[in-house]
Scaffold this motif. Structure first.
Motif, PDB file in Angstrom:
ATOM      1  N   ARG A  45       5.135 -11.526 -16.517  1.00  0.00           N
ATOM      2  CA  ARG A  45       5.186 -10.106 -16.869  1.00  0.00           C
ATOM      3  C   ARG A  45       3.979  -9.356 -16.293  1.00  0.00           C
ATOM      4  O   ARG A  45       4.104  -8.242 -15.810  1.00  0.00           O
ATOM      5  CB  ARG A  45       5.202  -9.919 -18.391  1.00  0.00           C
ATOM      6  CG  ARG A  45       6.369 -10.565 -19.107  1.00  0.00           C
ATOM      7  CD  ARG A  45       7.712  -9.965 -18.722  1.00  0.00           C
ATOM      8  NE  ARG A  45       8.773 -10.415 -19.583  1.00  0.00           N
ATOM      9  CZ  ARG A  45       9.612 -11.392 -19.286  1.00  0.00           C
ATOM     10  NH1 ARG A  45       9.521 -12.014 -18.146  1.00  0.00           N
ATOM     11  NH2 ARG A  45      10.569 -11.735 -20.116  1.00  0.00           N
ATOM     12  N   VAL A  46       2.803  -9.968 -16.335  1.00  0.00           N
ATOM     13  CA  VAL A  46       1.594  -9.344 -15.795  1.00  0.00           C
ATOM     14  C   VAL A  46       1.748  -9.135 -14.293  1.00  0.00           C
ATOM     15  O   VAL A  46       1.448  -8.060 -13.767  1.00  0.00           O
ATOM     16  CB  VAL A  46       0.347 -10.201 -16.118  1.00  0.00           C
ATOM     17  CG1 VAL A  46      -0.862  -9.754 -15.322  1.00  0.00           C
ATOM     18  CG2 VAL A  46       0.051 -10.159 -17.615  1.00  0.00           C
ATOM     19  N   VAL A  47       2.234 -10.157 -13.593  1.00  0.00           N
ATOM     20  CA  VAL A  47       2.424 -10.055 -12.142  1.00  0.00           C
ATOM     21  C   VAL A  47       3.466  -8.991 -11.827  1.00  0.00           C
ATOM     22  O   VAL A  47       3.269  -8.162 -10.928  1.00  0.00           O
ATOM     23  CB  VAL A  47       2.818 -11.423 -11.546  1.00  0.00           C
ATOM     24  CG1 VAL A  47       3.279 -11.288 -10.105  1.00  0.00           C
ATOM     25  CG2 VAL A  47       1.652 -12.391 -11.643  1.00  0.00           C
ATOM     26  N   ALA A  48       4.579  -8.977 -12.551  1.00  0.00           N
ATOM     27  CA  ALA A  48       5.631  -7.993 -12.304  1.00  0.00           C
ATOM     28  C   ALA A  48       5.113  -6.577 -12.513  1.00  0.00           C
ATOM     29  O   ALA A  48       5.400  -5.671 -11.714  1.00  0.00           O
ATOM     30  CB  ALA A  48       6.830  -8.256 -13.216  1.00  0.00           C
ATOM     31  N   LEU A  49       4.335  -6.377 -13.567  1.00  0.00           N
ATOM     32  CA  LEU A  49       3.788  -5.050 -13.840  1.00  0.00           C
ATOM     33  C   LEU A  49       2.824  -4.624 -12.737  1.00  0.00           C
ATOM     34  O   LEU A  49       2.871  -3.488 -12.267  1.00  0.00           O
ATOM     35  CB  LEU A  49       3.082  -5.040 -15.199  1.00  0.00           C
ATOM     36  CG  LEU A  49       2.541  -3.699 -15.670  1.00  0.00           C
ATOM     37  CD1 LEU A  49       3.660  -2.661 -15.754  1.00  0.00           C
ATOM     38  CD2 LEU A  49       1.855  -3.853 -17.011  1.00  0.00           C
ATOM     39  N   ALA A  50       1.981  -5.544 -12.281  1.00  0.00           N
ATOM     40  CA  ALA A  50       1.037  -5.231 -11.208  1.00  0.00           C
ATOM     41  C   ALA A  50       1.779  -4.901  -9.914  1.00  0.00           C
ATOM     42  O   ALA A  50       1.422  -3.947  -9.203  1.00  0.00           O
ATOM     43  CB  ALA A  50       0.077  -6.394 -10.991  1.00  0.00           C
ATOM     44  N   ALA A  53       3.345  -1.465 -10.220  1.00  0.00           N
ATOM     45  CA  ALA A  53       2.324  -0.422 -10.085  1.00  0.00           C
ATOM     46  C   ALA A  53       1.949  -0.239  -8.616  1.00  0.00           C
ATOM     47  O   ALA A  53       1.832   0.901  -8.141  1.00  0.00           O
ATOM     48  CB  ALA A  53       1.091  -0.784 -10.909  1.00  0.00           C
ATOM     49  N   GLU A  54       1.781  -1.346  -7.876  1.00  0.00           N
ATOM     50  CA  GLU A  54       1.478  -1.262  -6.446  1.00  0.00           C
ATOM     51  C   GLU A  54       2.591  -0.551  -5.694  1.00  0.00           C
ATOM     52  O   GLU A  54       2.337   0.305  -4.844  1.00  0.00           O
ATOM     53  CB  GLU A  54       1.292  -2.652  -5.849  1.00  0.00           C
ATOM     54  CG  GLU A  54      -0.037  -3.288  -6.112  1.00  0.00           C
ATOM     55  CD  GLU A  54      -0.138  -4.654  -5.448  1.00  0.00           C
ATOM     56  OE1 GLU A  54       0.529  -4.888  -4.414  1.00  0.00           O
ATOM     57  OE2 GLU A  54      -0.889  -5.487  -5.973  1.00  0.00           O
ATOM     58  N   ALA A  55       3.818  -0.908  -5.987  1.00  0.00           N
ATOM     59  CA  ALA A  55       4.962  -0.309  -5.299  1.00  0.00           C
ATOM     60  C   ALA A  55       5.054   1.181  -5.604  1.00  0.00           C
ATOM     61  O   ALA A  55       5.344   1.983  -4.713  1.00  0.00           O
ATOM     62  CB  ALA A  55       6.252  -1.017  -5.701  1.00  0.00           C
ATOM     63  N   LEU A  56       4.810   1.559  -6.839  1.00  0.00           N
ATOM     64  CA  LEU A  56       4.867   2.971  -7.201  1.00  0.00           C
ATOM     65  C   LEU A  56       3.762   3.763  -6.506  1.00  0.00           C
ATOM     66  O   LEU A  56       3.988   4.873  -6.035  1.00  0.00           O
ATOM     67  CB  LEU A  56       4.777   3.141  -8.718  1.00  0.00           C
ATOM     68  CG  LEU A  56       5.995   2.642  -9.496  1.00  0.00           C
ATOM     69  CD1 LEU A  56       5.735   2.723 -10.986  1.00  0.00           C
ATOM     70  CD2 LEU A  56       7.241   3.417  -9.111  1.00  0.00           C
ATOM     71  N   VAL A  57       2.580   3.187  -6.434  1.00  0.00           N
ATOM     72  CA  VAL A  57       1.476   3.853  -5.741  1.00  0.00           C
ATOM     73  C   VAL A  57       1.802   3.970  -4.256  1.00  0.00           C
ATOM     74  O   VAL A  57       1.618   5.019  -3.650  1.00  0.00           O
ATOM     75  CB  VAL A  57       0.143   3.094  -5.954  1.00  0.00           C
ATOM     76  CG1 VAL A  57      -0.927   3.594  -5.005  1.00  0.00           C
ATOM     77  CG2 VAL A  57      -0.314   3.249  -7.393  1.00  0.00           C
ATOM     78  N   ALA A  58       2.321   2.907  -3.659  1.00  0.00           N
ATOM     79  CA  ALA A  58       2.671   2.934  -2.244  1.00  0.00           C
ATOM     80  C   ALA A  58       3.781   3.946  -1.980  1.00  0.00           C
ATOM     81  O   ALA A  58       3.765   4.646  -0.977  1.00  0.00           O
ATOM     82  CB  ALA A  58       3.107   1.548  -1.777  1.00  0.00           C
ATOM     83  N   GLY A  59       4.724   4.072  -2.888  1.00  0.00           N
ATOM     84  CA  GLY A  59       5.819   5.023  -2.736  1.00  0.00           C
ATOM     85  C   GLY A  59       5.369   6.462  -2.937  1.00  0.00           C
ATOM     86  O   GLY A  59       6.011   7.391  -2.453  1.00  0.00           O
ATOM     87  N   ALA A  60       4.264   6.686  -3.615  1.00  0.00           N
ATOM     88  CA  ALA A  60       3.773   8.040  -3.875  1.00  0.00           C
ATOM     89  C   ALA A  60       3.024   8.599  -2.674  1.00  0.00           C
ATOM     90  O   ALA A  60       2.824   9.793  -2.574  1.00  0.00           O
ATOM     91  CB  ALA A  60       2.857   8.044  -5.097  1.00  0.00           C
ATOM     92  N   VAL A  61       2.608   7.737  -1.755  1.00  0.00           N
ATOM     93  CA  VAL A  61       1.884   8.182  -0.567  1.00  0.00           C
ATOM     94  C   VAL A  61       2.912   8.555   0.488  1.00  0.00           C
ATOM     95  O   VAL A  61       3.745   7.733   0.866  1.00  0.00           O
ATOM     96  CB  VAL A  61       0.961   7.061  -0.036  1.00  0.00           C
ATOM     97  CG1 VAL A  61       0.261   7.500   1.242  1.00  0.00           C
ATOM     98  CG2 VAL A  61      -0.039   6.669  -1.105  1.00  0.00           C
ATOM     99  N   PRO A  62       2.882   9.814   0.996  1.00  0.00           N
ATOM    100  CA  PRO A  62       3.851  10.215   2.019  1.00  0.00           C
ATOM    101  C   PRO A  62       3.738   9.332   3.259  1.00  0.00           C
ATOM    102  O   PRO A  62       2.649   8.988   3.694  1.00  0.00           O
ATOM    103  CB  PRO A  62       3.457  11.660   2.348  1.00  0.00           C
ATOM    104  CG  PRO A  62       2.627  12.114   1.190  1.00  0.00           C
ATOM    105  CD  PRO A  62       1.987  10.890   0.622  1.00  0.00           C
ATOM    106  N   GLN A  63       4.899   8.955   3.793  1.00  0.00           N
ATOM    107  CA  GLN A  63       4.950   8.121   4.994  1.00  0.00           C
ATOM    108  C   GLN A  63       4.891   9.004   6.228  1.00  0.00           C
ATOM    109  O   GLN A  63       5.535  10.045   6.282  1.00  0.00           O
ATOM    110  CB  GLN A  63       6.243   7.293   5.013  1.00  0.00           C
ATOM    111  CG  GLN A  63       6.385   6.375   3.816  1.00  0.00           C
ATOM    112  CD  GLN A  63       5.297   5.315   3.772  1.00  0.00           C
ATOM    113  OE1 GLN A  63       5.042   4.674   4.787  1.00  0.00           O
ATOM    114  NE2 GLN A  63       4.668   5.161   2.631  1.00  0.00           N
ATOM    115  N   GLU A  64       4.122   8.575   7.225  1.00  0.00           N
ATOM    116  CA  GLU A  64       4.058   9.330   8.470  1.00  0.00           C
ATOM    117  C   GLU A  64       5.286   8.994   9.299  1.00  0.00           C
ATOM    118  O   GLU A  64       5.719   7.854   9.347  1.00  0.00           O
ATOM    119  CB  GLU A  64       2.796   8.962   9.241  1.00  0.00           C
ATOM    120  CG  GLU A  64       1.537   9.436   8.531  1.00  0.00           C
ATOM    121  CD  GLU A  64       0.299   9.164   9.367  1.00  0.00           C
ATOM    122  OE1 GLU A  64       0.406   9.130  10.608  1.00  0.00           O
ATOM    123  OE2 GLU A  64      -0.759   8.991   8.761  1.00  0.00           O
TER     124      GLU A  64
END
Length: 87
Positions: A45-50, A53-64
């Protein structure tokens, strides 16, 4: 009426104590196994949550990319989180 001997009483108490110790040892083994399983689940569960969170942060950054392709939050962002899409 026969009076039980002190030695007999102590031996009976010792025997009862040995039985209780063995019961508790068995219970301890069971609890340790259950704890180990729960720790594995917690770690997953800890790994999945981390990772989420990484995926959400990466998805929030606009892609060039080429002009007018959007912010990168559409279909492409979901594909990154869930892996490549297979038709």
């Amino acid at each position: 009426m026969q009076v039980p001997s002190v030695m007999g009483l102590l031996e009976a108490r010792e025997s009862a104590a040995r039985v209780r110790v063995e019961e508790l040892r068995a219970e301890t083994d069971r609890v340790r196994a259950e704890l180990a399983e729960a720790e594995v689940v917690l770690e997953r569960r800890v790994v999945a949550l981390a990772e989420l969170a990484e995926a959400l942060v990466a998805g929030a950054v606009p892609q060039e990319g080429p002009a007018g392709t959007g912010s990168g939050r559409g279909e492409g962002a979901r594909g990154r989180v869930g892996g490549p899409r297979v038709a």
